[in-house]
Design a protein around this motif. Structure first.
Motif, PDB file in Angstrom:
ATOM      1  N   VAL A   5       0.715  -1.023   0.004  1.00  8.55           N
ATOM      2  CA  VAL A   5       0.183  -0.434   0.355  1.00  8.55           C
ATOM      3  C   VAL A   5       0.864   1.040   0.104  1.00  8.55           C
ATOM      4  N   VAL A  16      -7.135   0.862   3.698  1.00  5.98           N
ATOM      5  CA  VAL A  16      -6.950   0.322   2.859  1.00  5.98           C
ATOM      6  C   VAL A  16      -5.671  -0.199   4.473  1.00  5.98           C
ATOM      7  N   LEU A  65      -1.705  -0.884  -3.943  1.00  9.28           N
ATOM      8  CA  LEU A  65      -2.148   0.082  -4.366  1.00  9.28           C
ATOM      9  C   LEU A  65      -1.598   1.636  -4.648  1.00  9.28           C
ATOM     10  N   VAL A  89      -3.868  -1.888  -8.210  1.00 11.24           N
ATOM     11  CA  VAL A  89      -5.243  -0.874  -8.202  1.00 11.24           C
ATOM     12  C   VAL A  89      -4.446   0.279  -8.566  1.00 11.24           C
ATOM     13  N   THR A  90      -5.050   0.995  -9.328  1.00 16.10           N
ATOM     14  CA  THR A  90      -4.468   3.174  -9.160  1.00 16.10           C
ATOM     15  C   THR A  90      -5.499   3.969  -8.003  1.00 16.10           C
ATOM     16  N   LEU A  91      -4.725   4.585  -7.650  1.00 18.82           N
ATOM     17  CA  LEU A  91      -5.876   5.939  -6.719  1.00 18.82           C
ATOM     18  C   LEU A  91      -6.358   6.907  -7.070  1.00 18.82           C
ATOM     19  N   LEU A 122      -9.077   3.157  -9.781  1.00 17.70           N
ATOM     20  CA  LEU A 122     -10.521   3.345  -8.654  1.00 17.70           C
ATOM     21  C   LEU A 122     -10.560   5.159  -9.004  1.00 17.70           C
ATOM     22  N   ALA A 162     -11.565   2.498   0.101  1.00 17.60           N
ATOM     23  CA  ALA A 162     -10.697   1.488   0.795  1.00 17.60           C
ATOM     24  C   ALA A 162     -11.260   0.459   0.641  1.00 17.60           C
ATOM     25  N   ALA A 165     -10.984  -0.856  -3.546  1.00 20.97           N
ATOM     26  CA  ALA A 165      -9.449  -0.852  -3.437  1.00 20.97           C
ATOM     27  C   ALA A 165      -9.766  -2.233  -2.839  1.00 20.97           C
ATOM     28  N   LEU A 169      -7.148  -5.599  -4.360  1.00 23.59           N
ATOM     29  CA  LEU A 169      -6.622  -5.828  -4.472  1.00 23.59           C
ATOM     30  C   LEU A 169      -6.951  -7.398  -4.338  1.00 23.59           C
TER      31      LEU A 169
END
Ligand SMILES: NC(=O)c1ccc[n+]([C@@H]2O[C@H](COP(=O)([O-])OP(=O)(O)OC[C@H]3O[C@@H](n4cnc5c(N)ncnc54)[C@H](OP(=O)(O)O)[C@@H]3O)[C@@H](O)[C@H]2O)c1
Length: 274
Positions: A5, A16, A65, A89-91, A122, A162, A165, A169
């Protein structure tokens, strides 16, 4: 399965980490400053601006993440691929494809898509946490003064971002998906304030002021942030933001309301922590 993360001390990343640990996952929390995390969380001191610093975080990890840092995103994504990371996984942001944003979040999304990993983006809209900007006024007089009272947005609880996510993930079935995320209600500013009041058990009052008066009071915000906020408020006053079903679809639970968010942050607004 080890999950890395980045942004682990941030608004979303912190939750997360907590939700992954609660679901029994092994977590590596990346921070530049060596912030303390309770065992069994592994802490890796690294900086997204220096991709090679992430090698030990990525080695042996399955999923990542990724906080958006466009300048180094391609190198970070390539490093993750070389280290065997299978999912990223992109924020990102709901504005990723908007002209105003480009190429910030979109550049990171594209960098991740260019390597051989399963990706999920995301794309949250307005974080409810942005309303912590009202906390000082709420703790004080209980009167919030801003322009564009009609700006109607869909604030989302960071715990819901979160939760999406964590699903992406931890499980297959999210590869190649772009998830636009919103809270469960479209609320103009007085309604947002009323929801916070309901969450913390206080009557609060909204007062409309002019954009120029607001700029003068908001002088701690950089000019480009002021411009962006005014543009978002003008836009969402003209066209209210829609509620999106994604949080419930991905997590199987309805998105948390703004009143629930405020109750979770009661201490920030001068109330008793719950
Ligand atoms: N606010 C909104 O309404 C909104 C809406 C849509 C999308 N977003 C996106 O959400 C993201 C922000 O998420 P957030 O609010 O959870 O983050 P945040 O609270 O701003 O925290 C981000 C964390 O990332 C770490 N960090 C910063 N620069 C770093 C670097 N170079 N290398 C490694 N770590 C770094 C920092 O931790 P350390 O100091 O411990 O390293 C910081 O705690 C942004 O990309 C933003 O565009 C926000």
């Amino acid at each position: 399965m080890t999950i890395v993360v980045t942004g682990a001390t941030g608004t979303v990343g912190r939750l997360v980490v907590r939700q992954l640990v609660d679901s029994g996952r092994k977590v590596r929390a990346v921070t530049r400053g060596g912030a303390p995390f309770p065992t069994p969380i592994e802490v890796v001191r690294a900086d997204l601006d220096t991709p090679e610093s992430l090698t030990s975080a990525f080695t042996g990890a399955e999923a990542l993440l990724l906080l958006c840092r466009p300048a180094t995103a391609l190198d970070v994504a390539r490093l993750a691929e070389r280290c065997g990371v299978r999912r990223i996984v992109t924020l990102s942001s709901i504005r990723a494809e908007g002209e105003r944003d480009a190429p910030y979040h979109l550049a990171v999304e594209r960098a991740v898509e260019s390597v051989d990993v399963a990706w999920t983006h995301l794309r949250p809209g307005m974080f409810a946490a942005n309303l912590l900007g009202w906390a000082e006024a709420i703790r004080g007089t209980g009167v919030v003064r801003e322009p564009y009272s009609a700006a109607a947005q869909t604030p989302i609880h960071e715990a819901d971002i979160a939760a999406v996510a964590v699903a992406a993930l931890s499980h297959d079935g999210h590869a190649g998906r772009k998830y636009p995320l919103s809270g469960p209600q479209t609320l103009d500013k007085p309604e947002q304030l009323a929801a916070i009041g309901a969450g913390i058990g206080r009557a609060l009052r909204f007062e409309e002021i002019s954009p120029d008066d607001w700029r003068a009071r908001a002088d701690s915000l950089p000019g480009f942030v002021q411009d962006l906020l005014l543009e978002i408020w003008t836009g969402s006053a003209a066209t209210p933001e829609p509620v999106l079903p994604t949080v419930a679809e991905v997590t199987g639970r309805p998105a948390r309301t703004l009143a629930e968010w405020a109750a979770d942050h009661a201490a920030d607004f001068g109330g008793d922590p719950r």
